[in-house]
Design a protein around this motif. Sequence first.
Motif, PDB file in Angstrom:
ATOM      1  N   ALA A 208      21.181  53.034  71.226  1.00  0.00           N
ATOM      2  CA  ALA A 208      22.473  53.175  71.903  1.00  0.00           C
ATOM      3  C   ALA A 208      23.521  53.744  70.940  1.00  0.00           C
ATOM      4  N   TYR A 209      23.520  53.273  69.706  1.00  0.00           N
ATOM      5  CA  TYR A 209      24.487  53.774  68.717  1.00  0.00           C
ATOM      6  C   TYR A 209      24.248  55.256  68.448  1.00  0.00           C
ATOM      7  N   ALA A 210      22.977  55.634  68.298  1.00  0.00           N
ATOM      8  CA  ALA A 210      22.648  57.033  68.031  1.00  0.00           C
ATOM      9  C   ALA A 210      23.101  57.927  69.181  1.00  0.00           C
ATOM     10  N   TYR A 211      22.871  57.488  70.408  1.00  0.00           N
ATOM     11  CA  TYR A 211      23.249  58.298  71.564  1.00  0.00           C
ATOM     12  C   TYR A 211      24.770  58.397  71.682  1.00  0.00           C
ATOM     13  N   ARG A 212      25.445  57.285  71.481  1.00  0.00           N
ATOM     14  CA  ARG A 212      26.903  57.258  71.615  1.00  0.00           C
ATOM     15  C   ARG A 212      27.575  58.163  70.594  1.00  0.00           C
ATOM     16  N   HIS A 213      26.983  58.268  69.409  1.00  0.00           N
ATOM     17  CA  HIS A 213      27.580  59.081  68.338  1.00  0.00           C
ATOM     18  C   HIS A 213      26.902  60.440  68.182  1.00  0.00           C
ATOM     19  N   ASP A 214      26.056  60.805  69.159  1.00  0.00           N
ATOM     20  CA  ASP A 214      25.386  62.104  69.176  1.00  0.00           C
ATOM     21  C   ASP A 214      24.639  62.367  67.866  1.00  0.00           C
ATOM     22  N   ARG A 215      23.841  61.376  67.465  1.00  0.00           N
ATOM     23  CA  ARG A 215      23.046  61.489  66.237  1.00  0.00           C
ATOM     24  C   ARG A 215      21.610  61.114  66.560  1.00  0.00           C
ATOM     25  N   SER A 216      20.697  61.486  65.685  1.00  0.00           N
ATOM     26  CA  SER A 216      19.300  61.117  65.882  1.00  0.00           C
ATOM     27  C   SER A 216      19.069  59.696  65.385  1.00  0.00           C
ATOM     28  N   LEU A 217      18.009  59.078  65.896  1.00  0.00           N
ATOM     29  CA  LEU A 217      17.640  57.749  65.413  1.00  0.00           C
ATOM     30  C   LEU A 217      17.309  57.773  63.926  1.00  0.00           C
ATOM     31  N   ASP A 218      16.689  58.854  63.467  1.00  0.00           N
ATOM     32  CA  ASP A 218      16.344  58.950  62.046  1.00  0.00           C
ATOM     33  C   ASP A 218      17.593  58.966  61.171  1.00  0.00           C
ATOM     34  N   GLU A 219      18.633  59.672  61.611  1.00  0.00           N
ATOM     35  CA  GLU A 219      19.875  59.720  60.838  1.00  0.00           C
ATOM     36  C   GLU A 219      20.546  58.353  60.786  1.00  0.00           C
ATOM     37  N   VAL A 220      20.618  57.687  61.925  1.00  0.00           N
ATOM     38  CA  VAL A 220      21.234  56.364  61.960  1.00  0.00           C
ATOM     39  C   VAL A 220      20.406  55.380  61.140  1.00  0.00           C
ATOM     40  N   GLY A 221      19.081  55.461  61.276  1.00  0.00           N
ATOM     41  CA  GLY A 221      18.219  54.585  60.492  1.00  0.00           C
ATOM     42  C   GLY A 221      18.415  54.773  59.002  1.00  0.00           C
ATOM     43  N   ALA A 222      18.549  56.015  58.567  1.00  0.00           N
ATOM     44  CA  ALA A 222      18.752  56.294  57.141  1.00  0.00           C
ATOM     45  C   ALA A 222      20.066  55.694  56.656  1.00  0.00           C
ATOM     46  N   ASP A 223      21.113  55.739  57.482  1.00  0.00           N
ATOM     47  CA  ASP A 223      22.395  55.154  57.099  1.00  0.00           C
ATOM     48  C   ASP A 223      22.298  53.638  56.972  1.00  0.00           C
ATOM     49  N   VAL A 224      21.542  53.019  57.871  1.00  0.00           N
ATOM     50  CA  VAL A 224      21.384  51.563  57.801  1.00  0.00           C
ATOM     51  C   VAL A 224      20.608  51.175  56.545  1.00  0.00           C
ATOM     52  N   VAL A 225      19.520  51.898  56.287  1.00  0.00           N
ATOM     53  CA  VAL A 225      18.690  51.594  55.108  1.00  0.00           C
ATOM     54  C   VAL A 225      19.482  51.788  53.824  1.00  0.00           C
ATOM     55  N   ALA A 226      20.328  52.831  53.788  1.00  0.00           N
ATOM     56  CA  ALA A 226      21.139  53.111  52.589  1.00  0.00           C
ATOM     57  C   ALA A 226      22.383  52.232  52.526  1.00  0.00           C
ATOM     58  N   ARG A 227      22.552  51.363  53.539  1.00  0.00           N
ATOM     59  CA  ARG A 227      23.682  50.433  53.610  1.00  0.00           C
ATOM     60  C   ARG A 227      25.030  51.145  53.750  1.00  0.00           C
ATOM     61  N   ARG A 228      24.992  52.343  54.330  1.00  0.00           N
ATOM     62  CA  ARG A 228      26.236  53.022  54.692  1.00  0.00           C
ATOM     63  C   ARG A 228      26.730  52.547  56.055  1.00  0.00           C
ATOM     64  N   LEU A 229      25.846  51.873  56.786  1.00  0.00           N
ATOM     65  CA  LEU A 229      26.171  51.383  58.119  1.00  0.00           C
ATOM     66  C   LEU A 229      25.618  49.979  58.282  1.00  0.00           C
ATOM     67  N   ARG A 230      26.491  49.063  58.655  1.00  0.00           N
ATOM     68  CA  ARG A 230      26.086  47.698  58.975  1.00  0.00           C
ATOM     69  C   ARG A 230      26.475  47.402  60.414  1.00  0.00           C
ATOM     70  N   PHE A 231      25.545  46.890  61.175  1.00  0.00           N
ATOM     71  CA  PHE A 231      25.814  46.659  62.594  1.00  0.00           C
ATOM     72  C   PHE A 231      26.708  45.447  62.820  1.00  0.00           C
ATOM     73  N   THR A 232      26.926  44.642  61.793  1.00  0.00           N
ATOM     74  CA  THR A 232      27.917  43.565  61.915  1.00  0.00           C
ATOM     75  C   THR A 232      29.330  44.136  61.979  1.00  0.00           C
ATOM     76  N   ASP A 233      29.477  45.405  61.553  1.00  0.00           N
ATOM     77  CA  ASP A 233      30.788  46.060  61.600  1.00  0.00           C
ATOM     78  C   ASP A 233      30.949  46.939  62.843  1.00  0.00           C
ATOM     79  N   VAL A 234      29.903  47.014  63.672  1.00  0.00           N
ATOM     80  CA  VAL A 234      29.936  47.855  64.864  1.00  0.00           C
ATOM     81  C   VAL A 234      30.404  47.015  66.050  1.00  0.00           C
ATOM     82  N   PRO A 235      31.458  47.442  66.754  1.00  0.00           N
ATOM     83  CA  PRO A 235      31.904  46.690  67.946  1.00  0.00           C
ATOM     84  C   PRO A 235      30.778  46.597  68.969  1.00  0.00           C
ATOM     85  N   GLN A 236      30.538  45.411  69.482  1.00  0.00           N
ATOM     86  CA  GLN A 236      29.448  45.201  70.430  1.00  0.00           C
ATOM     87  C   GLN A 236      29.963  45.256  71.861  1.00  0.00           C
TER      88      GLN A 236
END
Length: 236
Positions: A208-236
């Motif tokens: 859902a995050y990838a679609y909402r931000h027009d990004r691929s799952l691989d790009e979003v996954g890479a950001d999470v793994v690199a700790r550039r993105l934490r889902f605790t900071d994403v509005p639910q």
Amino acid sequence: MGVDRGRLADGLLAIVEDSSDLDVLPERLCRACLAALPVDGVGLSLMGGNHVGERALLGASDSTGVRLEELQFNLGEGPCASAFADGRPVLVPDLGDGDAKGRWPMFIHEAETTRARALFAFPLQIGAISMGAMDCYRTRPGPLHEVTEALVVAEAVTLALLHAQANGGGRGLADMAIGHHAAVHQATGMVSVQLDISIEEAFVRLRAYAYRHDRSLDEVGADVVARRLRFTDVPQ
């Protein structure tokens, strides 16, 4: 004139037996299928369900084939996914058709930016064994008259992949496929821990995050793994 089932199966199995590098096997199988059918490109995906770890790109004959498979992985919809779920061919002679847009709106919207104008998906299955799907695309709209031949090709591919699975020396096809989306699988586990939710729900949140931000799952996954993105900071 139809495809000779025995000759095609023997040819695909020969590719498996002669290949010393399993990493190039899916692409070689795709190219063998491309030579046998009147289409412009072929993609293969492994499937086992509708959540993380159960769908992944295996290989494709070209960049458009890769894009079509990845779109279906990212969006969770498309002819390939439907062919696997329904256990029968899904034929889309015109990607601009209203019925296709109504059935897979997100996928069709993105697929129209590729070279593909028609898409034909076939399940990779033999009897009760179902392992994925084969997508065949054309750069022009129009029906595929060689459906019977394509089913023969899909069965031969299934036999070849089962042969490779049995002779993989401990490294299975699933491991190969997961390698295409390694960051997504790792990120799903991290999001599951961050939000204290199931793996399945974590994957849905990633998608859902990838679609909402027009990004691929691989790009979003890479950001999470690199700790550039934490889902605790994403509005639910």
